[in-house]
Design a protein around this motif. Structure first.
Motif, PDB file in Angstrom:
ATOM      1  N   LEU A   5      -1.043 -12.157 -12.303  1.00  0.00           N
ATOM      2  CA  LEU A   5      -2.013 -11.163 -11.848  1.00  0.00           C
ATOM      3  C   LEU A   5      -1.420 -10.247 -10.788  1.00  0.00           C
ATOM      4  O   LEU A   5      -1.813  -9.076 -10.681  1.00  0.00           O
ATOM      5  CB  LEU A   5      -3.266 -11.862 -11.329  1.00  0.00           C
ATOM      6  CG  LEU A   5      -4.155 -12.464 -12.432  1.00  0.00           C
ATOM      7  CD1 LEU A   5      -5.187 -13.401 -11.843  1.00  0.00           C
ATOM      8  CD2 LEU A   5      -4.827 -11.352 -13.250  1.00  0.00           C
ATOM      9  N   ARG A   6      -0.472 -10.740  -9.992  1.00  0.00           N
ATOM     10  CA  ARG A   6       0.226  -9.845  -9.058  1.00  0.00           C
ATOM     11  C   ARG A   6       1.006  -8.781  -9.829  1.00  0.00           C
ATOM     12  O   ARG A   6       1.025  -7.599  -9.442  1.00  0.00           O
ATOM     13  CB  ARG A   6       1.174 -10.655  -8.161  1.00  0.00           C
ATOM     14  CG  ARG A   6       0.501 -11.351  -6.999  1.00  0.00           C
ATOM     15  CD  ARG A   6       1.524 -11.798  -5.944  1.00  0.00           C
ATOM     16  NE  ARG A   6       2.437 -12.792  -6.464  1.00  0.00           N
ATOM     17  CZ  ARG A   6       2.234 -14.098  -6.410  1.00  0.00           C
ATOM     18  NH1 ARG A   6       1.132 -14.568  -5.844  1.00  0.00           N
ATOM     19  NH2 ARG A   6       3.125 -14.949  -6.887  1.00  0.00           N
ATOM     20  N   ILE A   7       1.649  -9.169 -10.896  1.00  0.00           N
ATOM     21  CA  ILE A   7       2.377  -8.217 -11.738  1.00  0.00           C
ATOM     22  C   ILE A   7       1.402  -7.202 -12.332  1.00  0.00           C
ATOM     23  O   ILE A   7       1.665  -5.993 -12.352  1.00  0.00           O
ATOM     24  CB  ILE A   7       3.133  -8.966 -12.855  1.00  0.00           C
ATOM     25  CG1 ILE A   7       4.247  -9.828 -12.261  1.00  0.00           C
ATOM     26  CG2 ILE A   7       3.701  -7.986 -13.880  1.00  0.00           C
ATOM     27  CD1 ILE A   7       4.907 -10.753 -13.263  1.00  0.00           C
TER      28      ILE A   7
ATOM     29  N   ALA B  52       1.023  -2.951 -11.548  1.00  0.00           N
ATOM     30  CA  ALA B  52       1.136  -1.931 -12.595  1.00  0.00           C
ATOM     31  C   ALA B  52      -0.154  -1.175 -12.832  1.00  0.00           C
ATOM     32  O   ALA B  52      -0.133   0.034 -13.089  1.00  0.00           O
ATOM     33  CB  ALA B  52       1.589  -2.589 -13.902  1.00  0.00           C
ATOM     34  N   LEU B  53      -1.323  -1.848 -12.709  1.00  0.00           N
ATOM     35  CA  LEU B  53      -2.552  -1.252 -13.244  1.00  0.00           C
ATOM     36  C   LEU B  53      -3.757  -1.345 -12.313  1.00  0.00           C
ATOM     37  O   LEU B  53      -4.874  -1.084 -12.750  1.00  0.00           O
ATOM     38  CB  LEU B  53      -2.912  -1.939 -14.564  1.00  0.00           C
ATOM     39  CG  LEU B  53      -1.943  -1.736 -15.721  1.00  0.00           C
ATOM     40  CD1 LEU B  53      -2.326  -2.636 -16.893  1.00  0.00           C
ATOM     41  CD2 LEU B  53      -1.929  -0.285 -16.161  1.00  0.00           C
ATOM     42  N   SER B  54      -3.576  -1.682 -11.042  1.00  0.00           N
ATOM     43  CA  SER B  54      -4.744  -1.875 -10.181  1.00  0.00           C
ATOM     44  C   SER B  54      -5.618  -0.633 -10.091  1.00  0.00           C
ATOM     45  O   SER B  54      -6.841  -0.731  -9.943  1.00  0.00           O
ATOM     46  CB  SER B  54      -4.310  -2.313  -8.779  1.00  0.00           C
ATOM     47  OG  SER B  54      -3.509  -1.310  -8.166  1.00  0.00           O
ATOM     48  N   SER B  55      -5.030   0.556 -10.203  1.00  0.00           N
ATOM     49  CA  SER B  55      -5.829   1.779 -10.104  1.00  0.00           C
ATOM     50  C   SER B  55      -6.740   1.968 -11.311  1.00  0.00           C
ATOM     51  O   SER B  55      -7.661   2.786 -11.280  1.00  0.00           O
ATOM     52  CB  SER B  55      -4.920   3.000  -9.961  1.00  0.00           C
ATOM     53  OG  SER B  55      -4.110   3.172 -11.109  1.00  0.00           O
ATOM     54  N   HIS B  56      -6.511   1.208 -12.361  1.00  0.00           N
ATOM     55  CA  HIS B  56      -7.333   1.318 -13.562  1.00  0.00           C
ATOM     56  C   HIS B  56      -8.329   0.173 -13.680  1.00  0.00           C
ATOM     57  O   HIS B  56      -9.101   0.122 -14.635  1.00  0.00           O
ATOM     58  CB  HIS B  56      -6.437   1.334 -14.810  1.00  0.00           C
ATOM     59  CG  HIS B  56      -5.554   2.537 -14.891  1.00  0.00           C
ATOM     60  ND1 HIS B  56      -6.019   3.775 -15.276  1.00  0.00           N
ATOM     61  CD2 HIS B  56      -4.239   2.702 -14.611  1.00  0.00           C
ATOM     62  CE1 HIS B  56      -5.020   4.644 -15.252  1.00  0.00           C
ATOM     63  NE2 HIS B  56      -3.936   4.020 -14.851  1.00  0.00           N
ATOM     64  N   MET B  57      -8.318  -0.764 -12.724  1.00  0.00           N
ATOM     65  CA  MET B  57      -9.234  -1.907 -12.765  1.00  0.00           C
ATOM     66  C   MET B  57     -10.365  -1.696 -11.769  1.00  0.00           C
ATOM     67  O   MET B  57     -10.202  -1.027 -10.763  1.00  0.00           O
ATOM     68  CB  MET B  57      -8.509  -3.205 -12.383  1.00  0.00           C
ATOM     69  CG  MET B  57      -7.308  -3.572 -13.217  1.00  0.00           C
ATOM     70  SD  MET B  57      -6.606  -5.133 -12.549  1.00  0.00           S
ATOM     71  CE  MET B  57      -5.048  -5.183 -13.406  1.00  0.00           C
TER      72      MET B  57
END
Length: 471
Positions: free
Chosen positions: A364-366, A370-375
């Motif tokens: 989940l860190r990976i 990569a995608l936190s701005s989309h979650m």
């Protein structure tokens, strides 16, 4: 080379997904898994349609979608072939983010040792007679001990052993309801639950999710409106909801339990991710045991190949559960049940669960990098997360990702209401090796930037509610 005789064509899961999308997902999964190898010739359109009982047009549409994704290529006069190294249309690296399984944590020596001990654990008599359809008493004792560690105070006599959690769900829906009843679920939910509800002749009614989980006020209103329905089941995944990845707080669990008690609804609690549950929360079965059908299993907490599940029915419904169980199976394999029991008793199961929790944090860190701005939010644990977006955007992303070799769950597969425009994509991160996962998520980020309607660096807005980002 024609696809081998051991390959069996199938339709993918997702009761509300278009038929061609489900066929695409199944074929793409078989290609990714090497069941269909580069150069294999797929069945002719009419042949595959006949074998699956679908229209030729559906097969044609599925083959065309696979060709756009670069997974197959058509040769005039010869047929459709799986692409790959050395083919005219070489496919990109295919990475499967569609199957929600944990990474392997059972060491080969652990499995070998357990298998070596099996002959001494089972008597000849057990192998030459039909076992107890409810499960052997010693296996029920072991699984009851495991459930107590998960917060469910069930005695061995109350535990029914099933062929995995999906079978337990099917038994629960059939035993807790009657045809024409209603299942109230989140707007997006586990595809297997939708299939089980449909199989039981139940209609599914979506209930608003406010970002912290199912909204108790919306649930109360829905139960009030369906008061005349022959049966009302509230289906919940309180820990690591599939696909949202959210976990209900203890306060929210108590609120939902109170609504169900007041309105006379029963609960089917799908707790397959119980090993990731916070110690600050309890299962719903501990709050309202008199109306909760509790489902658990070992494919998410030990290994996907362990198709052993457990069902605990409310006391007054135990006979109904046993009747449905006996109607749907002769018994779970004593070999498989013995493996699970042995690993519970010798501490292997607890050790694997701890390793999976640590592994999920790393993965989940990976994903967040990569995608936190989309979650909306990064889940606290587990091996899946949710990318909310409008349905048209989700379908476009699904297709573009497939063209980049990324297999995702079809957007419609998780929809409780097949006509809803509120959608998103479930991304499963347990199957690929870590380095491959990093490549996949960076590739997915590039796809999301291409389809985002508000610019390459803007997050995709939630498709659930304005409060979704506050959880």
């Amino acid at each position: 080379m024609t696809a081998g005789p051991s390959w069996q064509p199938r339709i993918g899961e997702g009761v509300h997904a278009p038929l061609y999308e489900r066929l695409v997902a199944a074929l793409a999964e078989d290609i990714a898994g090497g069941v269909l190898a580069p150069g294999d010739r797929l069945p002719a359109h009419r042949d595959l349609a006949g074998r699956l009982g679908i229209s030729v047009g559906t097969v044609t549409r599925a083959y065309a979608a696979l060709e756009r994704q670069g997974l197959v290529h058509a040769v005039h006069g010869r047929g459709t072939f799986v692409s790959g190294a050395g083919s005219a249309d070489e496919a990109v690296e295919v990475i499967d983010l569609s199957v929600n399984v944990p990474p392997p944590k059972l060491a080969e020596r652990t499995l070998a040792s357990a298998l070596a001990e099996l002959p001494g654990s089972l008597s000849t008599a057990e192998m030459f007679t039909y076992p107890d359809p409810l499960g052997a008493p010693r296996h029920r004792h072991a699984i009851a001990a495991w459930l107590r560690a998960q917060g469910v105070n069930a005695s061995p006599d109350h535990v029914l052993i099933t062929h995995g959690a999906q079978h337990a769900l099917t038994v629960a829906f059939a035993a807790a309801s009657e045809s024409g009843g209603t299942v109230l679920a989140d707007p997006h939910t586990y595809p297997g639950a939708l299939v089980a509800a449909q199989h039981a002749g139940l209609r599914v009614l979506p209930v608003n999710n406010d970002g912290a989980g199912m909204d108790p006020r919306a649930l109360d209103a829905a139960l009030r409106q369906t008061a005349s329905a022959p049966a009302r089941i509230v289906y919940l995944m309180p820990t690591l909801h599939n696909p949202y990845g959210t976990t209900l707080s203890q306060r929210r669990r108590r609120e939902i339990a109170a609504v169900c008690r007041r309105r006379g609804a029963v609960i089917v609690e799908d707790d397959v991710y119980s090993v990731f549950r916070s110690a600050r929360t309890t299962p719903l079965a501990a709050l309202v045991p008199e109306r909760t059908w509790y489902v658990n299993g070992f494919s998410k907490s030990l290994s996907p190949g362990l198709h052993v599940g457990a069902l605990v029915a409310p006391g007054q419904n135990r006979a109904q559960a046993q009747a449905v169980l006996q109607a749907t199976t002769l018994a779970v394999s004593p070999l498989m049940a013995q493996l699970v029991s042995q690993w519970i008793l010798d501490g292997t199961a607890a050790g694997v669960a701890a390793a999976l929790r640590a592994e999920s944090e790393e993965r989940l860190r990976i994903a967040a990098a990569a995608l936190s701005s989309h979650m909306d939010a990064v889940p606290a644990a587990g091996f899946h997360f949710w990318l909310p977006m409008p349905r048209a955007q989700a379908e476009q992303t699904f297709q573009l990702a497939a063209g980049q070799g990324l297999l995702l769950t079809p957007p419609a597969a998780t929809l409780s209401d097949p006509d809803s425009d509120r959608a998103g994509l479930r991304v499963c991160i347990g199957r690929p090796p870590l380095r491959q996962l990093e490549r996949a998520l960076h590739r997915l980020r590039a796809v999301l930037r291409r389809v985002s309607p508000t610019g390459p660096d803007a997050p995709i807005r939630s498709s659930r509610s304005p409060q979704a980002r506050t959880r």
